[in-house]
Design a protein around this motif. Sequence first.
Motif, PDB file in Angstrom:
ATOM      1  N   LEU A  72       1.275   3.978 -10.425  1.00  0.00           N
ATOM      2  CA  LEU A  72       1.239   2.508 -10.539  1.00  0.00           C
ATOM      3  C   LEU A  72       2.757   2.081 -10.535  1.00  0.00           C
ATOM      4  O   LEU A  72       3.225   0.840  -9.854  1.00  0.00           O
ATOM      5  CB  LEU A  72       0.552   1.999 -11.531  1.00  0.00           C
ATOM      6  CG  LEU A  72       0.523   0.542 -11.902  1.00  0.00           C
ATOM      7  CD1 LEU A  72      -0.020  -0.190 -10.722  1.00  0.00           C
ATOM      8  CD2 LEU A  72      -0.537   0.212 -13.158  1.00  0.00           C
ATOM      9  N   THR A 113       0.633  -1.141   0.001  1.00  0.00           N
ATOM     10  CA  THR A 113       0.111   0.007   0.007  1.00  0.00           C
ATOM     11  C   THR A 113       0.823   1.251   0.207  1.00  0.00           C
ATOM     12  O   THR A 113       1.900   1.270   0.899  1.00  0.00           O
ATOM     13  CB  THR A 113      -0.769   0.158   1.476  1.00  0.00           C
ATOM     14  OG1 THR A 113      -1.743  -1.193   1.475  1.00  0.00           O
ATOM     15  CG2 THR A 113      -1.779   1.317   1.459  1.00  0.00           C
ATOM     16  N   PRO A 156       2.410  -9.310 -10.864  1.00  0.00           N
ATOM     17  CA  PRO A 156       1.263  -8.295 -10.612  1.00  0.00           C
ATOM     18  C   PRO A 156       0.035  -9.124 -11.109  1.00  0.00           C
ATOM     19  O   PRO A 156      -0.250  -9.580 -11.838  1.00  0.00           O
ATOM     20  CB  PRO A 156       1.651  -7.089 -11.681  1.00  0.00           C
ATOM     21  CG  PRO A 156       2.997  -7.366 -11.913  1.00  0.00           C
ATOM     22  CD  PRO A 156       3.169  -8.800 -11.907  1.00  0.00           C
ATOM     23  N   TRP A 190      -3.835  -7.488  -9.064  1.00  0.00           N
ATOM     24  CA  TRP A 190      -4.688  -6.509  -8.739  1.00  0.00           C
ATOM     25  C   TRP A 190      -4.586  -5.212  -8.277  1.00  0.00           C
ATOM     26  O   TRP A 190      -3.542  -5.298  -7.551  1.00  0.00           O
ATOM     27  CB  TRP A 190      -5.852  -7.261  -8.000  1.00  0.00           C
ATOM     28  CG  TRP A 190      -6.095  -8.652  -8.207  1.00  0.00           C
ATOM     29  CD1 TRP A 190      -6.365  -9.294  -9.594  1.00  0.00           C
ATOM     30  CD2 TRP A 190      -6.022  -9.930  -7.212  1.00  0.00           C
ATOM     31  NE1 TRP A 190      -6.626 -10.752  -9.200  1.00  0.00           N
ATOM     32  CE2 TRP A 190      -6.260 -10.995  -7.923  1.00  0.00           C
ATOM     33  CE3 TRP A 190      -5.872  -9.828  -5.989  1.00  0.00           C
ATOM     34  CZ2 TRP A 190      -6.271 -12.194  -7.292  1.00  0.00           C
ATOM     35  CZ3 TRP A 190      -5.958 -11.028  -5.140  1.00  0.00           C
ATOM     36  CH2 TRP A 190      -6.187 -12.265  -6.040  1.00  0.00           C
ATOM     37  N   LEU A 191      -5.040  -4.321  -8.601  1.00  0.00           N
ATOM     38  CA  LEU A 191      -5.144  -3.060  -8.010  1.00  0.00           C
ATOM     39  C   LEU A 191      -6.418  -2.461  -7.516  1.00  0.00           C
ATOM     40  O   LEU A 191      -7.330  -2.564  -7.843  1.00  0.00           O
ATOM     41  CB  LEU A 191      -4.518  -1.992  -9.051  1.00  0.00           C
ATOM     42  CG  LEU A 191      -4.393  -0.431  -8.298  1.00  0.00           C
ATOM     43  CD1 LEU A 191      -3.024  -0.677  -7.989  1.00  0.00           C
ATOM     44  CD2 LEU A 191      -4.145   0.487  -9.739  1.00  0.00           C
ATOM     45  N   MET A 221      -3.098  -6.567 -15.379  1.00  0.00           N
ATOM     46  CA  MET A 221      -3.728  -6.437 -14.141  1.00  0.00           C
ATOM     47  C   MET A 221      -4.915  -5.868 -14.318  1.00  0.00           C
ATOM     48  O   MET A 221      -5.395  -5.630 -15.236  1.00  0.00           O
ATOM     49  CB  MET A 221      -2.799  -5.330 -13.264  1.00  0.00           C
ATOM     50  CG  MET A 221      -1.272  -5.550 -12.983  1.00  0.00           C
ATOM     51  SD  MET A 221      -0.793  -4.412 -12.123  1.00  0.00           S
ATOM     52  CE  MET A 221      -1.533  -4.793 -10.491  1.00  0.00           C
ATOM     53  N   LEU A 258      -1.452  -0.735 -16.520  1.00  0.00           N
ATOM     54  CA  LEU A 258      -2.340  -2.009 -16.062  1.00  0.00           C
ATOM     55  C   LEU A 258      -2.390  -3.096 -17.188  1.00  0.00           C
ATOM     56  O   LEU A 258      -2.004  -4.391 -16.710  1.00  0.00           O
ATOM     57  CB  LEU A 258      -3.751  -1.786 -15.399  1.00  0.00           C
ATOM     58  CG  LEU A 258      -3.881  -0.782 -14.096  1.00  0.00           C
ATOM     59  CD1 LEU A 258      -5.433  -0.383 -14.038  1.00  0.00           C
ATOM     60  CD2 LEU A 258      -3.559  -1.978 -12.945  1.00  0.00           C
ATOM     61  N   LEU A 267      -7.904  -3.706 -12.292  1.00  0.00           N
ATOM     62  CA  LEU A 267      -8.499  -2.849 -11.409  1.00  0.00           C
ATOM     63  C   LEU A 267      -9.626  -3.213 -10.587  1.00  0.00           C
ATOM     64  O   LEU A 267     -10.658  -3.726 -11.257  1.00  0.00           O
ATOM     65  CB  LEU A 267      -8.908  -1.257 -11.655  1.00  0.00           C
ATOM     66  CG  LEU A 267      -9.470  -0.216 -10.675  1.00  0.00           C
ATOM     67  CD1 LEU A 267      -8.080   0.270  -9.731  1.00  0.00           C
ATOM     68  CD2 LEU A 267      -9.789   1.081 -11.500  1.00  0.00           C
ATOM     69  N   LEU A 299      -7.606   1.426  -6.092  1.00  0.00           N
ATOM     70  CA  LEU A 299      -7.256   2.917  -6.115  1.00  0.00           C
ATOM     71  C   LEU A 299      -8.004   3.575  -5.423  1.00  0.00           C
ATOM     72  O   LEU A 299      -9.376   3.889  -5.708  1.00  0.00           O
ATOM     73  CB  LEU A 299      -7.285   3.367  -7.799  1.00  0.00           C
ATOM     74  CG  LEU A 299      -7.088   4.762  -7.904  1.00  0.00           C
ATOM     75  CD1 LEU A 299      -5.552   5.104  -7.459  1.00  0.00           C
ATOM     76  CD2 LEU A 299      -7.423   5.324  -9.283  1.00  0.00           C
ATOM     77  N   LEU A 305      -2.991   3.590  -3.438  1.00  0.00           N
ATOM     78  CA  LEU A 305      -2.950   2.322  -4.189  1.00  0.00           C
ATOM     79  C   LEU A 305      -2.732   1.152  -3.525  1.00  0.00           C
ATOM     80  O   LEU A 305      -1.859   1.190  -2.519  1.00  0.00           O
ATOM     81  CB  LEU A 305      -1.795   2.470  -5.288  1.00  0.00           C
ATOM     82  CG  LEU A 305      -2.299   3.347  -6.308  1.00  0.00           C
ATOM     83  CD1 LEU A 305      -1.757   4.858  -6.075  1.00  0.00           C
ATOM     84  CD2 LEU A 305      -1.640   2.999  -7.748  1.00  0.00           C
ATOM     85  N   ILE A 331      -1.736  -2.678  -4.107  1.00  0.00           N
ATOM     86  CA  ILE A 331      -1.317  -3.654  -5.260  1.00  0.00           C
ATOM     87  C   ILE A 331      -1.225  -5.016  -4.565  1.00  0.00           C
ATOM     88  O   ILE A 331      -0.765  -5.269  -3.431  1.00  0.00           O
ATOM     89  CB  ILE A 331      -0.078  -3.109  -5.614  1.00  0.00           C
ATOM     90  CG1 ILE A 331       0.068  -3.780  -7.393  1.00  0.00           C
ATOM     91  CG2 ILE A 331       1.119  -3.158  -5.095  1.00  0.00           C
ATOM     92  CD1 ILE A 331       0.852  -2.807  -7.967  1.00  0.00           C
ATOM     93  N   ASN A 376       4.456   1.333  -6.972  1.00  0.00           N
ATOM     94  CA  ASN A 376       3.774   0.249  -6.548  1.00  0.00           C
ATOM     95  C   ASN A 376       4.248  -1.182  -7.081  1.00  0.00           C
ATOM     96  O   ASN A 376       4.508  -1.979  -6.231  1.00  0.00           O
ATOM     97  CB  ASN A 376       1.960   0.288  -6.495  1.00  0.00           C
ATOM     98  CG  ASN A 376       1.773   1.284  -5.415  1.00  0.00           C
ATOM     99  OD1 ASN A 376       1.582   0.797  -4.278  1.00  0.00           O
ATOM    100  ND2 ASN A 376       1.496   2.563  -5.649  1.00  0.00           N
TER     101      ASN A 376
END
Lengths: 325, 325
Positions: A69, A46, A83, A85-86, A116, A111, A118, A88, A132, A134, A72
Amino acid sequence: MACGEFSLIARYFDRVRRARADVDTGIGDDCALLTVPDKQQLAISTDTLVSGIHFLADIDPADLGYKALAVNLSDLAAMGADPAWLTLALTLPGVDEPWLEAFSDSLFELLNYYDMQLIGGDTTRGPLSMTLGIHGLIPAGRALTRSGAKPGDWIYVTGTLGDSAAGLAVLQQRLTVNDKAARDYLVQRHLRPTPRILQGQGLRDLASSAIDLSDGLASDLGHILTASQCGARIDLEALPLSAALRESVPPAQALGWALSGGEDYELCFTVPELNRGALDVALGHLGVAFTCIGQMCAPSDGLVYTRHGEPVTVDEKGYDHFAAR
Amino acid sequence: MACGEFSLIARYFDRVRRARADVDTGIGDDCALLTVPDKQQLAISTDTLVSGIHFLADIDPADLGYKALAVNLSDLAAMGADPAWLTLALTLPGVDEPWLEAFSDSLFELLNYYDMQLIGGDTTRGPLSMTLGIHGLIPAGRALTRSGAKPGDWIYVTGTLGDSAAGLAVLQQRLTVNDKAARDYLVQRHLRPTPRILQGQGLRDLASSAIDLSDGLASDLGHILTASQCGARIDLEALPLSAALRESVPPAQALGWALSGGEDYELCFTVPELNRGALDVALGHLGVAFTCIGQMCAPSDGLVYTRHGEPVTVDEKGYDHFAAR
């Protein structure tokens, strides 16, 4: 908690290139629902970025969307994670549609590059900042940590150091670089750092420890020394500096930025002697240099800088008090 | 990105009652490392709370620490998830140690109650705000969503509605309640909502849809109608109102707050006829009332309010234009 015009904002972020198979429910319910594949661990980091502190208030929104991004992703790279998921959480002073479009386009480009998705977030009104979250995946037991280095392990960094600090100095008009190519390179290194995801994955079974360089080599290597209970000897002559940096500032300034300028987002990692051959195979084809800069030693030695094999004292600005200038 | 005095802040949050078995690496590396147990899905939600928007600027830090986590837990409750991990990104104007102690003590008390672990976060300087990322676990395929309701399903809510809005009005001196017990009850319902975690878990195989009431019944039930492609008839006479609310404000005000006051953090859920008997068994022993307030119907009907079986029009403030006052 989005309401009124702020619900409009959500539209800019409600896009999916293609749904990941491990996302069972994405944006639109009380929670996202995810499936972590069998025999994988989840890596979570985070970061909060506040305008005027973590980025310049007048930054181009496209650069901000990328960098928020990328920094992170760099935390995932340091663990050797893939990588995934994100989330935001975006706090905005108001609804500026061109700003939102540029920011979100740039964020989604990165992304999508890393496949990835969101999976959620929040939009609120307030002074510009964002948090963020991640999430990455990693085969169970193979994560890189800060705590596995042993005396005798060799210390490496990817790429070159100090470029980002120089680029920031250019943007803040503290540094003038006449050569346009060099200036652009340094600024891009500040605004568009490349997260070393592939390198982190390549290091999974080779490196004994790893960290990403956000605060600067001196500080971040210090975290490995603390966590691994080791000392280290760093050869100042070996620090990788770009031609653009060397040509733009005096050697002492270049050294200072390489040690403590921060925001390089390169990886610093340690490799046991036995794995050095395999390292060349694992990282050699990735198109980014990696350089041995020293060796781990007993904890009682602390962090020692050397030049031509002899210890030297370097202050935090990188001035080397005992070496010839 | 914590540095200087801000690294002190981290101390208030670096405590673990006992480590959860599914947390392989907690705070202190580039990422936390977690193991999701076999045959479990992960539920993730993110909420930002900004001072002066989501909470009163002069709120007691102990109440804030509680409520920030409770409202996030409410999102897990709405999915039927078991609370597991929290990330906390905290932006503070400065280091106020008594504030930090009260805030973090209260946060950890609730974390420990639910056997959760803080696994990471960030502390930055700026106007007071925070973003919480909450992670829960749920047996695969058994999550409650907004999208499963069918016409004919019965609509329920837990607890009572409108208390929180009344409590906020008391705190903002828009409402005077002379009875101290009633006043304290309403204020506590605003400051210390109880996340309906046990109810959510009990509903896993019984409810066809669920949501938590953060914006108010009218708005949040609307999300279920949209996601499930249904309409609904709500019996205004059936809405559960506390004695404290009924005694403190006129009926129209109580109704308005029950429908759209917000921040109740009760669950609204739908149950097929076949499961109504099992519902009494599942929720009856949990010490919190649950009330049938209406029934799902065809999407063409939209959201209809009724009184004594007859449709009535209710404006957003809850005034019931056609009913006798």
